[in-house]
Every structure is written in structure tokens, then in C-alpha cells.
Design an enzyme around this catalytic site. Sequence first.
Site, PDB file in Angstrom:
ATOM      1  N   GLY A   1      -6.036   4.884  -5.126  1.00 39.89           N
ATOM      2  CA  GLY A   1      -4.818   5.464  -4.559  1.00 39.89           C
ATOM      3  C   GLY A   1      -3.628   5.228  -5.491  1.00 39.89           C
ATOM      4  O   GLY A   1      -2.831   6.129  -5.764  1.00 39.89           O
TER       5      GLY A   1
ATOM      6  N   ARG B   1       0.851  -1.193   0.000  1.00 38.55           N
ATOM      7  CA  ARG B   1       0.000   0.000   0.000  1.00 38.55           C
ATOM      8  C   ARG B   1       0.883   1.238   0.000  1.00 38.55           C
ATOM      9  O   ARG B   1       2.016   1.215   0.464  1.00 38.55           O
ATOM     10  CB  ARG B   1      -0.896   0.004   1.230  1.00 38.55           C
ATOM     11  N   GLY B   2       0.354   2.329  -0.516  1.00 41.64           N
ATOM     12  CA  GLY B   2       1.055   3.611  -0.414  1.00 41.64           C
ATOM     13  C   GLY B   2       1.815   3.966  -1.679  1.00 41.64           C
ATOM     14  O   GLY B   2       2.296   3.098  -2.408  1.00 41.64           O
TER      15      GLY B   2
ATOM     16  N   ILE C   1     -12.447 -13.437   0.728  1.00 38.42           N
ATOM     17  CA  ILE C   1     -13.200 -13.180  -0.518  1.00 38.42           C
ATOM     18  C   ILE C   1     -12.327 -12.528  -1.584  1.00 38.42           C
ATOM     19  O   ILE C   1     -12.719 -12.447  -2.733  1.00 38.42           O
ATOM     20  CB  ILE C   1     -14.476 -12.337  -0.284  1.00 38.42           C
TER      21      ILE C   1
ATOM     22  N   ASP D   1     -14.105  -3.680  -4.436  1.00 33.50           N
ATOM     23  CA  ASP D   1     -15.252  -2.902  -3.961  1.00 33.50           C
ATOM     24  C   ASP D   1     -16.105  -2.346  -5.103  1.00 33.50           C
ATOM     25  O   ASP D   1     -17.180  -1.806  -4.863  1.00 33.50           O
ATOM     26  CB  ASP D   1     -14.772  -1.739  -3.087  1.00 33.50           C
TER      27      ASP D   1
HETATM   28  O1  F6P Z   1     -10.044  -1.499  -0.979  1.00 32.16           O
HETATM   29  C1  F6P Z   1     -10.464  -2.799  -1.093  1.00 32.16           C
HETATM   30  C2  F6P Z   1     -10.598  -3.453   0.242  1.00 32.16           C
HETATM   31  O2  F6P Z   1     -10.903  -4.764  -0.042  1.00 32.16           O
HETATM   32  C3  F6P Z   1     -11.646  -2.837   1.181  1.00 32.16           C
HETATM   33  O3  F6P Z   1     -12.938  -3.297   1.009  1.00 32.16           O
HETATM   34  C4  F6P Z   1     -11.098  -3.194   2.518  1.00 32.16           C
HETATM   35  O4  F6P Z   1     -11.524  -2.297   3.503  1.00 32.16           O
HETATM   36  C5  F6P Z   1      -9.647  -3.067   2.310  1.00 32.16           C
HETATM   37  O5  F6P Z   1      -9.397  -3.427   0.973  1.00 32.16           O
HETATM   38  C6  F6P Z   1      -8.842  -3.837   3.301  1.00 32.16           C
HETATM   39  O6  F6P Z   1      -7.546  -4.031   2.816  1.00 32.16           O
HETATM   40  P1  F6P Z   1      -6.204  -3.916   3.686  1.00 32.16           P
HETATM   41  O7  F6P Z   1      -6.438  -4.593   4.988  1.00 32.16           O
HETATM   42  O8  F6P Z   1      -5.185  -4.571   2.833  1.00 32.16           O
HETATM   43  O9  F6P Z   1      -5.964  -2.460   3.865  1.00 32.16           O
END
Ligand code: F6P
Length: 439
Positions: free
Chosen positions: A182, A155-156, A363, A211
Site C-alpha cells: 500500500g 496506515r493509509g 511476532i 508476510d
Molecule cells: O500486513 C502485515 C500484517 O502483519 C498482517 O499480517 C496483519 O494482518 C496486519 O499486518 C495487521 O496489522 P494492523 O493491525 O496494524 O493493521
Amino acid sequence: MVDERARLEIARLGEGRIDSPLSALLRRQGTTWHYVDEADRVLLEDTVALVAARGVPVAELPGFEPGGPRSKIYFDPSKTRVGIVTCGGLCPGLNDVIRALVLELTNHYGVRRIVGFRNGYQGMTARYGRPVVDLDPDAVAGINEYGGTILGTSRGNQDPDEIVDCLEQLSINVLFVIGGDGSMRGALRIAETVAERGLRIAVVGVPKTIDNDIPYIERSFGFQTAFGKATEAIRAAHVEATAFPNGIGLVQLMGRHSGFIACYAALANNDADYVLIPEVPFALDGPGGFLEHLRRRVVDRGHAMVVVAEGAGQEYLTANGRDASGNVRLEDFGRYLRGRIAEHFAAAGVEANLKYIDPSYTIRSVPADPYDSVYCIRLAHAAAHAAMAGRTEMVVGRWRGRFVHVPIALAISSRNLVDPDGDLWLSVLEATGQPPVFA
Ligand code: F6P
């Protein structure tokens, strides 16, 4: 000449004069992106050229550039170097997209050097010291059988200057970013930095989110697989709920801002009595609140099935900072609701046998289902065609059933949400029988 409008007219037995029992659900419907008013019409043609062929003036109508191969391309394949990066949360189909990009670029365009960056934008930033992965048809053989991404993710965003340094050092001409909103913000900054430096590097995105919340993309890849997997949790909770006296099944599903997974999974099973999503606020307490409605239903019918999207009801909890992607860290509404249901039933002296299931990451970590696999391959092909034709600062999308090019700036300009006045939410209200408002 055939009058097409007349041929599309639907025969009516007569005027409707009786109030429909469903009229209470039709709060303030009018034509929106998600709903077409009865007096409106869904156009038969969906391209400017097809409408123009009817002699209708269409020059001012906005439209997307279509996806697909061009007979003239911009990059010389024998000299083109390609980079692929997967960013953000996992999504079914990531490996299908990687594989299809590699196969299309290698087998049809004759590109000879494709590299994958490890762990998202970290793999393009020197200080993480992650070597690139060479990608060719052998390296990607069979990867579509597995969930996750062979390249890893993170992430990021990272410093776009450092990323473009990396692209220059590797003489990359085309960068494919497979990521969510992002990551696409990051991709836009990379493309802008490329332009500022006067470089000719195409930046093309394949939008990814389980999502389904990226606008101008009717359905994101992996969404169907994810909600399909989520139906298993609903089925299990429903079986439990119907087996015990006053059984309550409560399933929490992913969906930070958008309740599409909750709505589709609930509709697929058609066993949910309540669906709570972030887009539709609800009162928990009071005679018209959710808890009392649930209690009455359980007393009347002996069981109930509740599906919540994780982003629902956050107003009942305290915010918890932001993650590396800049997303608000959600508090666990499902657990909170479980506690509140137990308290409410106990206070009313009513037995409740509540079974709570949160399938969470299960999922999104699975391989794509066959439909999503097909979709991933076709999106990847469209992305390869767009990049080789010299398109940049864009993502591939699907609009009105056609593959299209969407400027990144547009794709990150808003969020795709379940419209409380749209036809999807109406279907949920019809299937569940829950009231349109808990107040
Ligand atoms: O953005 C997609 C998603 O599946 C969201 O529904 C969920 O809140 C999030 O990713 C959780 O991902 P992580 O725990 O990797 O931040």
C-alpha cells in the site's frame, strides 16, 4: 573445454519403476516460480553476462538491474537533502534500515542533511503539523536494538500533491520510503507527481512486510525474525497439547493473504499436524473435512497441533470492511475454529483439551534477529547506492540471492503467495502428514 553440463549430471542407480507413496502429494507439479520439474534444470548462471560468456544467445532474456555502488553518481552529496519515512504495519528491522541509511549516506557519501518524517505519510502532510526529525549518526545510535520504528508509522496514503509540496519546501532530493505494498502504491504516486512537476527527486523504496508477500523479492526483511518468534507460540501450544488427554494446540499467526509465516513457523518446529493457509481452501465439515480428520487423529494419537494463518477460512466468516491501507479487515478465524472444534468433539462425545494461542503483534514488534539485521543493512546500502546514482520509482530487492532494482510498478503488480503446487507447500504436507485436500 570442460563440458559443464556433464559435470553437473547426477549419477543414477537405475530407472525408478516403483510408485512413490508421495505421488499423491504431487498433484500437478510442473515448472513454476516455486517448483522445478524433474525434467527441467536450475540454471548454473544467473546473469545475462555469465550466460552470454557460454556463447548462448541471451539478448532477449529479461533481467533486473543489479544493485550496488556505481563509480559515477547523479547527486552531489554536499548539496543533497534526504528524507526517510516508515509506513504501514510494524516489522522487525525498521530501525536497522533507518540507521544503515543514515550511516551510509553520512559516512560514505557525505550527505549532510537527512530528515525523518513522523508517522508515515501523515508526517509529510501539512494538516497533521508533525515536525521533521533531524537524523545523523548520533540520532540513530543504538536504535537497531529496539523493535518498532523511531519515526513512528501510520496506515493509509495521503494526497501526493501535498507530499510533493512538502518535499519541495524542504528541498528534499531523495526520499526513501520503507513500507509495504500500500505504501509503495503511495510512493509510486509521489514519484509520478514529482515527474509531472518536472522535479528531480529520487523516490526509492525498501519493501517491508512480515508476510513476505511482495513479489520479485525472495524474502522480505523481518520475515525470518517474525516466523522465528512465532515458533515460541507453537512450541508452547504443543507442550500443552501433549500434556493433556486429547490435547489440541491451536495457534493463529499473522498472514493476511499469504501463509508464509504459518508454513515456515510450522516447519521450524516440525510439530504441526495441520497447517491451514489462505492459499489452500479446505472443507471444515463432512467426512473428508478438517474437523473430522482432526477428531480421528486425536482419538488415534492422543493429541494434535494445528497452525492457522489469520487469512485462512475467511469464506466461513463475513467480511468486515477495509482498513486505512485498503486491506480487508479480517474476521478472527482462529477463534471461530476453536469454537467449531469444541462443538465437533462435543457432538461426537469425545473429550478435547484445546489450548489456543494467538501471538498476534508480538511476532512483529520485536527487534530484528541477527540474520535480518544483516539483511536490513545490506538492503539499506543498496537503496542508498541506487538513489545517489539517480535511480527512482524503484524498490531494492533480492532475487536469486543478489541485490537488484525492481520498478515499483512491478513490485505492486501482484502478490507473492504460497503456491499450492510448489515445493514449500509440499514440504508442509510432508512434515505434517495432513492430506493435500480436505473435501
Ligand atoms: O500486513 C502485515 C500484517 O502483519 C498482517 O499480517 C496483519 O494482518 C496486519 O499486518 C495487521 O496489522 P494492523 O493491525 O496494524 O493493521
